[in-house]
Design an enzyme around this catalytic site. Sequence first.
Site, PDB file in Angstrom:
ATOM      1  N   GLY A 106       0.824  -1.209   0.000  1.00 50.21           N
ATOM      2  CA  GLY A 106       0.000   0.000   0.000  1.00 50.21           C
ATOM      3  C   GLY A 106       0.858   1.259   0.000  1.00 50.21           C
ATOM      4  O   GLY A 106       0.569   2.234  -0.709  1.00 50.21           O
ATOM      5  N   THR A 128       7.817  -4.937   5.082  1.00 53.50           N
ATOM      6  CA  THR A 128       6.576  -5.629   5.448  1.00 53.50           C
ATOM      7  C   THR A 128       6.931  -7.051   5.866  1.00 53.50           C
ATOM      8  O   THR A 128       7.805  -7.672   5.243  1.00 53.50           O
ATOM      9  CB  THR A 128       5.558  -5.682   4.294  1.00 53.50           C
ATOM     10  OG1 THR A 128       4.568  -6.680   4.583  1.00 53.50           O
ATOM     11  CG2 THR A 128       6.175  -6.058   2.947  1.00 53.50           C
ATOM     12  N   ASP A 130       5.281  -9.543   5.338  1.00 56.79           N
ATOM     13  CA  ASP A 130       4.703 -10.514   4.387  1.00 56.79           C
ATOM     14  C   ASP A 130       5.673 -10.979   3.296  1.00 56.79           C
ATOM     15  O   ASP A 130       5.437 -11.995   2.643  1.00 56.79           O
ATOM     16  CB  ASP A 130       3.463  -9.923   3.699  1.00 56.79           C
ATOM     17  CG  ASP A 130       2.318  -9.705   4.667  1.00 56.79           C
ATOM     18  OD1 ASP A 130       2.425 -10.162   5.819  1.00 56.79           O
ATOM     19  OD2 ASP A 130       1.319  -9.080   4.276  1.00 56.79           O
ATOM     20  N   ALA A 189       7.013 -28.458  10.757  1.00 53.13           N
ATOM     21  CA  ALA A 189       5.563 -28.743  10.758  1.00 53.13           C
ATOM     22  C   ALA A 189       5.219 -29.788   9.701  1.00 53.13           C
ATOM     23  O   ALA A 189       6.005 -30.044   8.785  1.00 53.13           O
ATOM     24  CB  ALA A 189       4.793 -27.454  10.512  1.00 53.13           C
ATOM     25  N   GLN A 256       3.246 -11.285  16.168  1.00 52.89           N
ATOM     26  CA  GLN A 256       4.206 -11.582  15.101  1.00 52.89           C
ATOM     27  C   GLN A 256       4.886 -10.335  14.545  1.00 52.89           C
ATOM     28  O   GLN A 256       5.949 -10.394  13.956  1.00 52.89           O
ATOM     29  CB  GLN A 256       3.494 -12.269  13.924  1.00 52.89           C
ATOM     30  CG  GLN A 256       2.947 -13.626  14.237  1.00 52.89           C
ATOM     31  CD  GLN A 256       1.955 -14.078  13.179  1.00 52.89           C
ATOM     32  OE1 GLN A 256       2.327 -14.677  12.189  1.00 52.89           O
ATOM     33  NE2 GLN A 256       0.686 -13.785  13.368  1.00 52.89           N
TER      34      GLN A 256
HETATM   35  O1  F6P Z   1       0.726  -6.493   5.736  1.00 55.91           O
HETATM   36  C1  F6P Z   1       1.186  -6.845   6.984  1.00 55.91           C
HETATM   37  C2  F6P Z   1       0.098  -7.500   7.789  1.00 55.91           C
HETATM   38  O2  F6P Z   1       0.630  -7.838   9.046  1.00 55.91           O
HETATM   39  C3  F6P Z   1      -0.560  -8.715   7.148  1.00 55.91           C
HETATM   40  O3  F6P Z   1       0.184  -9.899   7.283  1.00 55.91           O
HETATM   41  C4  F6P Z   1      -1.863  -8.761   7.873  1.00 55.91           C
HETATM   42  O4  F6P Z   1      -2.828  -9.405   7.096  1.00 55.91           O
HETATM   43  C5  F6P Z   1      -2.199  -7.306   8.057  1.00 55.91           C
HETATM   44  O5  F6P Z   1      -0.975  -6.610   8.012  1.00 55.91           O
HETATM   45  C6  F6P Z   1      -2.920  -6.983   9.339  1.00 55.91           C
HETATM   46  O6  F6P Z   1      -3.222  -5.622   9.347  1.00 55.91           O
HETATM   47  P1  F6P Z   1      -3.782  -4.816  10.604  1.00 55.91           P
HETATM   48  O7  F6P Z   1      -2.658  -4.644  11.577  1.00 55.91           O
HETATM   49  O8  F6P Z   1      -4.222  -3.520  10.022  1.00 55.91           O
HETATM   50  O9  F6P Z   1      -4.864  -5.639  11.177  1.00 55.91           O
END
Ligand code: F6P
Length: 324
Positions: A106, A128, A130, A189, A256
């Site tokens: 974003g 990020t 992710d 896992a 996390q």
């Molecule tokens: O993009 C990072 C992230 O942690 C994603 O893994 C997760 O889906 C999202 O942000 C959660 O966002 P928020 O903190 O706005 O709930």
Amino acid sequence: MAVKTIGVLTSGGDAPGMNAAIRAVTRSAIANGYNVKAIYHGYQGLINGEIKDFTTESVSGIINRGGTILRTARCLDFHTKAGMRKAHKQLKAAGIDALVCIGGNGTLTGAKCFAEEFGVQCVGVPATIDNDINGTDETIGYDTTLNTIMECVDKIHDTAASHERIFFVEVMGRDAGWLAQCSAIAAGAEAAIVPERETDVDQLAQYIERGIRKSKNSSIVIVSESPECGALHYAERVKKEYPQFDVRVSILGHMQRGGSPSARDRILASALGAFAVKAIKDGQHNVMVGMTNGVLGLVPLAKAIQVQDKSDKTLLYLVSTLSM
Ligand code: F6P
């Protein structure tokens, strides 16, 4: 027009290592003779004019801290031209000539639109948990989060084995399975369920049964978060279809994203932050800095944000082979 002042902001979800990137941008910029202005609360703060002069001392003692000292936000206003116009006015009023935008998809999309619509010299820094950005092997924050998940799953293993249970552990990454598939490998896992691939319950049960036949008394399945198909969904289905299994769910959630960044994230953030300043000095704009095979490079923001399946079939195969 020569750049005199560089602005820096963090936006979107925070990621461990963002502070190390802010520090690197600030100190490299000052070392290269630029003024630095920090923008608080991401694009929202830019619209509101939350801007402060930064010195080398402003970023002292932050390299080891998680989160972002600049705070962050997800800003819907910046998606509109009117919002961007307000931000541009504030940028001009503060005398900021170039902008370093630290964040994920974003944030980088915002930087691209700002560069295209208003000709602002924007350079993106991928941060990020992710790891879903093109043009860099890893994003800032990914390594720390992967290690956090691994440590949590190691702990869950202890209780899973003691009670002879199957655990579905939900991890972040709603559109990207990197965290799920790599934490599954690192923590040993039985399976990883990722958004890029379909998983059917029979196949899942096969893995679990295979493990139990081979005298394992417990199993761990890592699941990427999803509004419809998260850990709860799979746990319910397995419970219903295979009542012989004692099933539990553990959703790791926002823990996390927190914590002190790993050495690897601090080094990556430091290198990328300094390289972003070099990119500005070289007159680059509308680009993102990244590191591929250990080499720093630039990629157009448009390419960095392209949605692409970066997931790796061989990694998923590895999860299944090594959990036999
Ligand atoms: O993009 C990072 C992230 O942690 C994603 O893994 C997760 O889906 C999202 O942000 C959660 O966002 P928020 O903190 O706005 O709930």
